[in-house]
Design a protein around this motif. Structure first.
Motif, PDB file in Angstrom:
ATOM      1  N   LYS A  80      45.734  50.116  49.005  1.00  8.99           N
ATOM      2  CA  LYS A  80      45.855  51.266  47.230  1.00  8.99           C
ATOM      3  C   LYS A  80      45.121  51.262  46.308  1.00  8.99           C
ATOM      4  CE  LYS A  80      50.293  52.085  45.786  1.00  8.99           C
ATOM      5  NZ  LYS A  80      51.930  52.162  45.924  1.00  8.99           N
ATOM      6  N   LEU A  81      45.147  49.575  45.603  1.00  8.37           N
ATOM      7  CA  LEU A  81      43.920  49.228  45.065  1.00  8.37           C
ATOM      8  C   LEU A  81      42.782  49.904  44.663  1.00  8.37           C
ATOM      9  CD1 LEU A  81      44.027  45.611  43.490  1.00  8.37           C
ATOM     10  CD2 LEU A  81      42.544  47.066  43.619  1.00  8.37           C
ATOM     11  N   HIS A 109      50.782  61.799  38.551  1.00  5.48           N
ATOM     12  CA  HIS A 109      49.566  61.003  38.967  1.00  5.48           C
ATOM     13  C   HIS A 109      48.786  62.124  39.159  1.00  5.48           C
ATOM     14  CE1 HIS A 109      51.275  59.669  42.345  1.00  5.48           C
ATOM     15  NE2 HIS A 109      50.212  60.255  43.062  1.00  5.48           N
ATOM     16  N   ASN A 156      42.397  53.455  44.493  1.00  5.45           N
ATOM     17  CA  ASN A 156      42.771  54.469  43.029  1.00  5.45           C
ATOM     18  C   ASN A 156      41.407  53.908  42.205  1.00  5.45           C
ATOM     19  OD1 ASN A 156      45.677  54.769  41.912  1.00  5.45           O
ATOM     20  ND2 ASN A 156      45.737  53.306  44.157  1.00  5.45           N
ATOM     21  N   ARG A 195      45.678  46.533  35.611  1.00  7.29           N
ATOM     22  CA  ARG A 195      46.794  46.759  35.773  1.00  7.29           C
ATOM     23  C   ARG A 195      47.356  46.741  37.140  1.00  7.29           C
ATOM     24  NH1 ARG A 195      46.064  52.052  31.687  1.00  7.29           N
ATOM     25  NH2 ARG A 195      45.688  50.364  30.070  1.00  7.29           N
ATOM     26  N   LEU A 196      46.614  47.704  38.269  1.00  2.00           N
ATOM     27  CA  LEU A 196      46.664  47.436  39.819  1.00  2.00           C
ATOM     28  C   LEU A 196      47.906  46.208  40.440  1.00  2.00           C
ATOM     29  CD1 LEU A 196      45.394  51.384  40.366  1.00  2.00           C
ATOM     30  CD2 LEU A 196      47.051  50.747  39.541  1.00  2.00           C
ATOM     31  N   GLU A 197      46.666  44.985  40.132  1.00  2.22           N
ATOM     32  CA  GLU A 197      46.699  43.702  40.527  1.00  2.22           C
ATOM     33  C   GLU A 197      47.884  43.356  40.254  1.00  2.22           C
ATOM     34  OE1 GLU A 197      43.302  40.844  42.017  1.00  2.22           O
ATOM     35  OE2 GLU A 197      43.907  40.976  39.419  1.00  2.22           O
ATOM     36  N   THR A 198      48.624  43.853  39.036  1.00  2.00           N
ATOM     37  CA  THR A 198      49.666  43.055  38.264  1.00  2.00           C
ATOM     38  C   THR A 198      50.944  43.551  38.637  1.00  2.00           C
ATOM     39  OG1 THR A 198      48.322  42.520  36.213  1.00  2.00           O
ATOM     40  CG2 THR A 198      50.822  42.631  36.097  1.00  2.00           C
ATOM     41  N   ARG A 199      50.408  44.699  39.340  1.00  2.00           N
ATOM     42  CA  ARG A 199      51.780  45.588  39.990  1.00  2.00           C
ATOM     43  C   ARG A 199      51.998  45.538  41.381  1.00  2.00           C
ATOM     44  NH1 ARG A 199      50.400  52.301  37.915  1.00  2.00           N
ATOM     45  NH2 ARG A 199      50.617  51.177  35.790  1.00  2.00           N
ATOM     46  N   GLY A 200      51.513  44.310  42.184  1.00  4.63           N
ATOM     47  CA  GLY A 200      51.071  43.766  43.047  1.00  4.63           C
ATOM     48  C   GLY A 200      50.737  45.194  44.130  1.00  4.63           C
ATOM     49  N   TYR A 201      49.767  46.501  44.171  1.00  3.79           N
ATOM     50  CA  TYR A 201      49.124  46.751  45.114  1.00  3.79           C
ATOM     51  C   TYR A 201      48.484  46.468  46.146  1.00  3.79           C
ATOM     52  CZ  TYR A 201      49.994  50.716  41.779  1.00  3.79           C
ATOM     53  OH  TYR A 201      50.502  52.231  40.989  1.00  3.79           O
ATOM     54  N   CYS A 255      54.781  53.679  49.791  1.00  4.90           N
ATOM     55  CA  CYS A 255      55.124  54.199  48.451  1.00  4.90           C
ATOM     56  C   CYS A 255      56.177  55.901  49.665  1.00  4.90           C
ATOM     57  CB  CYS A 255      53.787  54.807  47.483  1.00  4.90           C
ATOM     58  SG  CYS A 255      52.897  56.190  47.997  1.00  4.90           S
TER      59      CYS A 255
END
Length: 141
Positions: free
Chosen positions: A84-85, A48, A88, A74-80, A22
């Motif tokens: 990072k996962l 955030h 968070n 949610r974060l897994e679905t975003r591909g983190y 990021c």
């Protein structure tokens, strides 16, 4: 105002963090960029973190809170990526953003709202709209 959009279109970042995949925020440039808009009032900032925003900018701060299992999905679905996962999730477990808000602003203006399911979004919007209506009544603007 969605801060991530301003960051990217306004070139308000200072490099890129490869580990977290990021942009790195230039906080001083962000504050400088937003100062005029914020002084006019009536602005909603969605970001955030909050510790670098001046206290004078806000009448109320809402921090979304999510169950860790919901957040993980949610974060897994975003591909983190894994780091990072995990970071968070750890932030959510320790309520880092809520504590940051409490340390940055008066406790009475900081509120947590649930963000686990789609119905929470509608409930949160309604609660925020009620707060705005009351604030306008109280301040005559």
């Amino acid at each position: 105002m969605l801060l991530p959009n301003i960051l990217l279109t306004g070139q308000l970042y200072d490099g890129y963090d490869e580990e977290y995949d990021c942009p790195i925020l230039d906080e001083d440039r962000v504050v400088d960029e937003l100062e005029n808009q914020m002084s006019e009032g009536g602005v909603i900032v969605d970001y955030h973190g909050c510790d670098f925003f001046p206290e004078r900018w806000f009448h109320i701060v809402f921090v979304l809170k999510t169950d860790n299992s919901v957040l993980y999905k949610r974060l897994e679905t975003r591909g983190y990526n894994e780091k990072k996962l995990k970071d968070n999730i750890q932030c959510e477990i320790f309520q880092v953003l809520y504590e940051e808000a409490l340390a940055s602003y008066k406790e009475e203006i900081v509120h947590q709202l649930p963000s686990d399911k789609p119905e929470d979004l509608e409930d949160n919007i309604n609660q925020i709209l009620k707060w705005i209506e009351q604030w306008v009544k109280d301040h005559g603007s």
